[in-house]
Motif scaffolding. Structure first.
Motif, PDB file in Angstrom:
ATOM      1  N   LEU A 245       7.256  -0.734   4.117  1.00 20.16           N
ATOM      2  CA  LEU A 245       8.190  -0.807   3.009  1.00 20.16           C
ATOM      3  C   LEU A 245       9.269   0.130   3.447  1.00 20.16           C
ATOM      4  O   LEU A 245       8.888   1.350   3.648  1.00 20.16           O
ATOM      5  N   GLN A 246      10.608  -0.308   3.452  1.00 20.12           N
ATOM      6  CA  GLN A 246      11.626   0.688   3.789  1.00 20.12           C
ATOM      7  C   GLN A 246      12.208   1.302   2.790  1.00 20.12           C
ATOM      8  O   GLN A 246      12.376   2.751   2.972  1.00 20.12           O
ATOM      9  N   ASP A 247      12.324   1.175   1.450  1.00 17.36           N
ATOM     10  CA  ASP A 247      13.086   1.581   0.482  1.00 17.36           C
ATOM     11  C   ASP A 247      12.203   1.558  -0.914  1.00 17.36           C
ATOM     12  O   ASP A 247      12.229   0.538  -1.466  1.00 17.36           O
ATOM     13  N   ARG A 248      11.680   2.686  -0.957  1.00 20.19           N
ATOM     14  CA  ARG A 248      10.797   2.767  -2.476  1.00 20.19           C
ATOM     15  C   ARG A 248      11.753   2.674  -3.584  1.00 20.19           C
ATOM     16  O   ARG A 248      11.154   2.247  -4.641  1.00 20.19           O
ATOM     17  N   TYR A 249      12.973   3.110  -3.528  1.00 20.00           N
ATOM     18  CA  TYR A 249      13.757   3.111  -4.684  1.00 20.00           C
ATOM     19  C   TYR A 249      15.125   2.187  -4.466  1.00 20.00           C
ATOM     20  O   TYR A 249      16.241   2.936  -4.263  1.00 20.00           O
ATOM     21  N   PRO A 250      14.959   1.007  -4.444  1.00 25.54           N
ATOM     22  CA  PRO A 250      16.283   0.164  -3.875  1.00 25.54           C
ATOM     23  C   PRO A 250      17.493   0.489  -5.143  1.00 25.54           C
ATOM     24  O   PRO A 250      17.673  -0.611  -5.967  1.00 25.54           O
ATOM     25  N   LYS A 251      18.388   1.317  -4.915  1.00 21.39           N
ATOM     26  CA  LYS A 251      19.401   1.537  -5.973  1.00 21.39           C
ATOM     27  C   LYS A 251      20.595   0.852  -5.470  1.00 21.39           C
ATOM     28  O   LYS A 251      20.950   1.321  -4.377  1.00 21.39           O
ATOM     29  N   LEU A 252      21.496   0.127  -6.273  1.00 22.14           N
ATOM     30  CA  LEU A 252      22.701  -0.751  -5.950  1.00 22.14           C
ATOM     31  C   LEU A 252      23.532   0.067  -6.473  1.00 22.14           C
ATOM     32  O   LEU A 252      23.353   0.975  -7.719  1.00 22.14           O
ATOM     33  N   LYS A 253      24.698  -0.109  -5.845  1.00 21.93           N
ATOM     34  CA  LYS A 253      25.839   0.532  -6.432  1.00 21.93           C
ATOM     35  C   LYS A 253      26.512  -0.190  -7.330  1.00 21.93           C
ATOM     36  O   LYS A 253      27.172  -1.456  -7.017  1.00 21.93           O
ATOM     37  N   VAL A 254      26.456   0.047  -8.530  1.00 14.36           N
ATOM     38  CA  VAL A 254      26.877  -0.769  -9.652  1.00 14.36           C
ATOM     39  C   VAL A 254      28.403   0.038 -10.304  1.00 14.36           C
ATOM     40  O   VAL A 254      28.363   0.919 -10.618  1.00 14.36           O
ATOM     41  N   LYS A 417      21.353  -6.653 -24.372  1.00 12.51           N
ATOM     42  CA  LYS A 417      22.588  -6.031 -23.761  1.00 12.51           C
ATOM     43  C   LYS A 417      22.171  -4.363 -23.399  1.00 12.51           C
ATOM     44  O   LYS A 417      22.873  -4.000 -22.203  1.00 12.51           O
ATOM     45  N   ILE A 418      21.355  -3.870 -23.884  1.00  9.90           N
ATOM     46  CA  ILE A 418      21.194  -2.370 -23.949  1.00  9.90           C
ATOM     47  C   ILE A 418      19.520  -2.725 -23.851  1.00  9.90           C
ATOM     48  O   ILE A 418      18.802  -2.977 -25.005  1.00  9.90           O
ATOM     49  N   LEU A 419      18.871  -2.087 -22.938  1.00 14.61           N
ATOM     50  CA  LEU A 419      17.229  -2.329 -22.669  1.00 14.61           C
ATOM     51  C   LEU A 419      16.723  -0.929 -22.579  1.00 14.61           C
ATOM     52  O   LEU A 419      17.170  -0.459 -21.348  1.00 14.61           O
ATOM     53  N   ILE A 420      15.947  -0.438 -23.464  1.00 16.41           N
ATOM     54  CA  ILE A 420      15.328   0.718 -23.429  1.00 16.41           C
ATOM     55  C   ILE A 420      13.785   0.311 -22.542  1.00 16.41           C
ATOM     56  O   ILE A 420      13.254  -0.446 -23.518  1.00 16.41           O
ATOM     57  N   ILE A 421      13.575   0.954 -21.576  1.00 18.54           N
ATOM     58  CA  ILE A 421      12.350   0.537 -20.635  1.00 18.54           C
ATOM     59  C   ILE A 421      11.478   1.716 -20.608  1.00 18.54           C
ATOM     60  O   ILE A 421      12.003   2.772 -20.051  1.00 18.54           O
ATOM     61  N   GLU A 422      10.308   1.877 -21.338  1.00 14.68           N
ATOM     62  CA  GLU A 422       9.477   3.030 -21.169  1.00 14.68           C
ATOM     63  C   GLU A 422       8.470   2.850 -19.975  1.00 14.68           C
ATOM     64  O   GLU A 422       7.878   1.979 -20.055  1.00 14.68           O
ATOM     65  N   GLU A 423       8.505   3.762 -19.319  1.00  9.47           N
ATOM     66  CA  GLU A 423       7.364   4.071 -18.046  1.00  9.47           C
ATOM     67  C   GLU A 423       7.391   2.759 -17.397  1.00  9.47           C
ATOM     68  O   GLU A 423       6.346   1.980 -17.408  1.00  9.47           O
ATOM     69  N   PRO A 424       8.396   2.275 -16.805  1.00 11.84           N
ATOM     70  CA  PRO A 424       8.495   0.780 -16.468  1.00 11.84           C
ATOM     71  C   PRO A 424       7.429   0.499 -15.321  1.00 11.84           C
ATOM     72  O   PRO A 424       7.107  -0.704 -15.056  1.00 11.84           O
ATOM     73  N   THR A 425       6.895   1.370 -14.687  1.00 12.77           N
ATOM     74  CA  THR A 425       6.127   1.090 -13.446  1.00 12.77           C
ATOM     75  C   THR A 425       4.625   1.890 -13.561  1.00 12.77           C
ATOM     76  O   THR A 425       3.898   2.244 -12.470  1.00 12.77           O
ATOM     77  N   SER A 432       4.862  -4.191  -6.566  1.00  7.97           N
ATOM     78  CA  SER A 432       5.240  -4.608  -7.936  1.00  7.97           C
ATOM     79  C   SER A 432       6.183  -3.683  -8.612  1.00  7.97           C
ATOM     80  O   SER A 432       7.367  -4.021  -9.217  1.00  7.97           O
ATOM     81  N   LYS A 433       6.291  -2.494  -8.287  1.00 11.63           N
ATOM     82  CA  LYS A 433       7.180  -1.301  -8.612  1.00 11.63           C
ATOM     83  C   LYS A 433       8.610  -1.735  -8.012  1.00 11.63           C
ATOM     84  O   LYS A 433       9.527  -1.759  -8.595  1.00 11.63           O
ATOM     85  N   ILE A 434       8.818  -2.211  -6.659  1.00 11.98           N
ATOM     86  CA  ILE A 434       9.968  -2.339  -6.147  1.00 11.98           C
ATOM     87  C   ILE A 434      10.560  -3.817  -6.847  1.00 11.98           C
ATOM     88  O   ILE A 434      11.845  -3.838  -7.124  1.00 11.98           O
ATOM     89  N   ASP A 435       9.523  -4.721  -7.071  1.00 10.00           N
ATOM     90  CA  ASP A 435      10.070  -5.866  -7.935  1.00 10.00           C
ATOM     91  C   ASP A 435      10.488  -5.447  -9.213  1.00 10.00           C
ATOM     92  O   ASP A 435      11.696  -6.010  -9.378  1.00 10.00           O
ATOM     93  N   ILE A 436      10.138  -4.852  -9.917  1.00  5.42           N
ATOM     94  CA  ILE A 436      10.422  -4.283 -11.364  1.00  5.42           C
ATOM     95  C   ILE A 436      11.956  -3.372 -10.915  1.00  5.42           C
ATOM     96  O   ILE A 436      12.916  -3.676 -11.932  1.00  5.42           O
TER      97      ILE A 436
END
Length: 497
Positions: A245-254, A417-425, A432-436
Motif C-alpha cells: 500500500l502506497q499512501d495510508r492517508y490519501p488526502k485530495l486537494k479540494v 451537507k455537513i457530516l460529523i464523523i466520530e472515530e471513522p476508522t 478498509s481505512k483507506i476506503d473510508i
C-alpha cells in the motif's frame, strides 16, 4: 518445552463458507503474541473458539501440553482464558469493586451470619489499581469512567479471576496516545506476572511496540508467524493484504468554499463551554483531544442529542439557540456516531433498511414505502461505497469496515451537507481505512463539509485541513494543516497554553 497454548489445525465454517482453514497458533507465558489481518481474515473467529463461544469443526487445543475441550465461556474462564472484547461488558450502575468481585464476593463470619466482606474487596481492588498506576478509585461508579478506564477495569477483573491467557480484541480503539502508553505499561506488568497476552489489532505500529511475536492471517489461513523483530511494517502490511500500500492517508486537494456552519459561545451544562468554531464547504475539520476533553459531548450538542445551554449554531444563514436531531437533519447536519458501530446502526436489520431509515420520505408515496425504489437506492450506495455484501444482508453479519460504510451510506442517502464523523476508522483494517478515507474525499469534493472527531493523530494530521484541539471542554488551539505536528497537538491537548 511445551507452549502454554497450542491450537492445532483449527478449522471452522459458517453456512458452508470456510472461515478458518487448518490454523496453527501458539502462545507462551509472559509474552505478547499479536494477531493481525484484514476484517474477515478469521482473527475473531479463532479467538472465539478459544474463549468457548464457537466449537471448532476440527482441530485440537492444548493447554500446557494437555488436550482440553472448551464447550462454553465458563469452561474457558475456569481454564484461565479471558477475552476483552471491543464492546464494554460491565455493569454500568455498579462501582469498580462490585464489578471486579461480581458473583465471587469475599465473605466473613459475624456470629452466626455470613456477610460480604466489602472492606477486604475494596482494599484488594484498590491495591491492584495502585500497583498498575491507574488513577480511578475502587468505589467509582463505572459509568463515570472513560472508555479506556473501563477497558482497564475489564482487564483487572480478568486478572482477579486468575487469567493465564488474556485476549485483547482491538483494545486501543478510540484511545488517546497517553492511554495507549498506559495500556502498554499495564501489559508489561502482566507479562511479569507470567500472563500470556494475545493482542488483536489493525495498528501495525502498536504491534511493533508491544508484541514479541506476530501471526498474520489472510482468508482464514496463516500467512506469516515470526518474531516481531524479524519482520518490518511493510512486510506485515503486504502479508495482510497481499500487496503493498502506497499512501495510508490519501488526502485530495479540494478547493475550500464558503462557510457551511459556525458556532459561537456554545456550551452545555459545564461539560463544554465557550466553543467558537466554523467549518467551510469542501473542508475536513479535525477535532482531537485526550479522553474526557469533551469531543464526544461537542458532537452530540451540535446535532441536538444534548440541547445547548448557551451559544448559537449558524446553519444555512439561520442562527439556532436550540437544536434537535430532527432540526439538524432538516438543515443537512448529520452525525455518524460511533466508537462501536451499534451506536449508528440497527444491527438486526438489513443494509437497505439501515440506509433508508433517516429519510423514509424519499422512498415513500402516500405514506407507503415503495420497496422496489428502496432497494434501488440501497443497491446504488452499496456499489458506490464498495460495501462487500448484498443490500438484503443483515448488518450484524458484516465486517467492521463494511458496517462503517453502511453508517456513511445512510447519511449520504439522507442528503448530508455537513457530516460529523466520530472515530471513522476505529477497529477496522488498513484497506478498509483507506476506503473510508476515499469516501470522505468524495464527500468534500462534492462540496460537503466534514467534522472528523478522532483520537488517531495520524489520521487527524493526514486528512484534516484544520485541526481543533480540545482540553477540559474548551478548544485550546486551532492549527492549519501545515502548522500541526504530533508534539504541538499533544502540548495543547494536555492543557498547554
Amino acid at each position: 518445552m511445551s507452549h502454554l497454548l497450542e491450537m492445532r489445525k483449527i478449522s471452522k465454517q459458517f453456512n458452508d463458507n470456510p472461515v478458518l482453514n487448518g490454523i496453527d497458533f501458539t502462545a507462551d507465558k509472559g509474552q505478547v503474541h499479536a494477531i493481525i489481518g484484514e476484517n474477515g481474515a478469521g482473527k475473531s473467529t479463532l479467538m472465539k473458539i478459544l474463549a468457548g463461544l464457537f466449537p471448532p469443526d476440527s482441530g485440537d487445543i492444548l493447554l500446557e501440553g494437555r488436550p482440553v475441550a472448551i464447550g462454553n465461556p465458563k469452561q474457558a474462564q475456569e481454564l484461565g482464558i479471558a477475552i476483552i472484547y471491543q464492546e464494554i461488558h460491565l455493569f454500568q450502575d455498579l462501582n469498580v469493586t462490585e464489578n471486579v468481585f461480581m458473583r465471587r464476593e469475599p465473605l466473613k463470619n459475624i456470629k452466626w451470619l455470613r456477610l460480604i466482606d466489602w472492606d477486604k474487596a475494596y482494599k484488594e481492588t484498590q491495591k491492584v489499581l495502585d500497583e498498575l498506576g491507574l488513577s480511578f478509585h475502587s468505589k467509582a461508579i463505572v459509568k463515570s469512567l472513560s472508555i479506556a478506564q473501563q477497558k482497564f477495569l475489564e482487564m483487572i477483573k480478568a486478572l482477579s479471576q486468575n487469567a493465564k491467557i488474556m485476549i485483547l480484541d482491538e483494545p486501543t480503539a478510540a484511545f488517546s496516545e497517553q492511554e495507549i502508553e498506559l495500556l502498554f505499561k499495564v501489559i508489561r506488568d502482566m507479562k511479569k506476572l507470567g500472563v500470556s497476552i494475545i493482542y488483536i489489532s489493525h495498528r501495525v505500529e502498536e504491534i511493533q511496540q508491544i508484541a514479541d511475536t506476530v501471526t498474520v492471517l489472510r482468508d482464514g489461513a496463516v500467512i506469516e508467524s515470526c518474531g516481531v523483530r524479524d519482520i518490518d511494517r511493510n512486510l506485515i502490511v503486504k502479508a495482510m493484504v497481499g500487496k503493498e500500500l502506497q499512501d495510508r492517508y490519501p488526502k485530495l486537494k479540494v478547493k475550500i468554499g464558503k462557510e457551511a456552519m459556525r458556532v459561537e459561545g456554545l456550551g452545555y451544562q459545564g461539560m463544554i463551554g465557550n466553543i467558537n468554531l466554523d467549518v467551510r464547504k469542501g473542508e475536513i475539520l479535525g477535532i482531537t483531544g485526550l479522553s474526557g476533553s469533551g469531543r464526544r459531548t461537542l458532537a452530540k450538542v451540535l446535532v441536538g442529542i444534548h440541547e445547548p445551554s448557551e451559544g448559537k449554531i449558524h446553519l444555512n444563514g439561520k442562527a439556532f439557540t436550540r437544536m434537535s436531531p430532527h432540526l439538524a437533519r432538516q438543515n443537512g447536519l448529520c452525525y455518524a456516531a460511533g466508537i462501536h458501530n451499534e451506536e449508528g446502526l440497527i444491527l438486526n436489520s438489513t443494509i437497505t433498511e439501515n440506509i433508508t431509515l433517516p429519510n423514509l420520505e424519499r422512498i415513500s408515496s402516500a405514506g407507503f414505502i415503495k420497496s422496489g425504489r428502496e432497494l434501488l437506492y440501497a443497491k446504488d450506495l452499496v456499489e458506490r461505497l464498495e460495501i462487500k455484501a448484498d443490500e438484503r444482508d443483515v448488518v450484524t453479519n458484516l465486517s467492521g469496515g463494511n458496517q462503517k460504510k453502511v453508517i456513511l451510506a445512510k447519511w449520504l442517502f439522507s442528503g448530508a451537507k455537513i457530516l460529523i464523523i466520530e472515530e471513522p476508522t476505529a477497529g477496522i483494517d488498513i484497506v478498509s481505512k483507506i476506503d473510508i478515507y476515499n469516501i470522505m474525499n468524495e464527500l468534500v469534493l462534492s462540496g460537503a463539509s466534514i467534522i472528523m472527531i478522532s483520537s488517531d493523530l495520524g489520521e487527524v494530521m493526514g486528512l484534516s485541513d484544520r485541526i481543533a484541539v480540545m482540553y477540559k471542554g474548551e478548544i485550546r488551539k486551532i492549527f492549519s494543516r501545515e502548522e500541526a505536528s504530533q508534539e504541538r497537538i499533544l502540548y495543547y491537548a494536555s492543557g498547554g497554553k
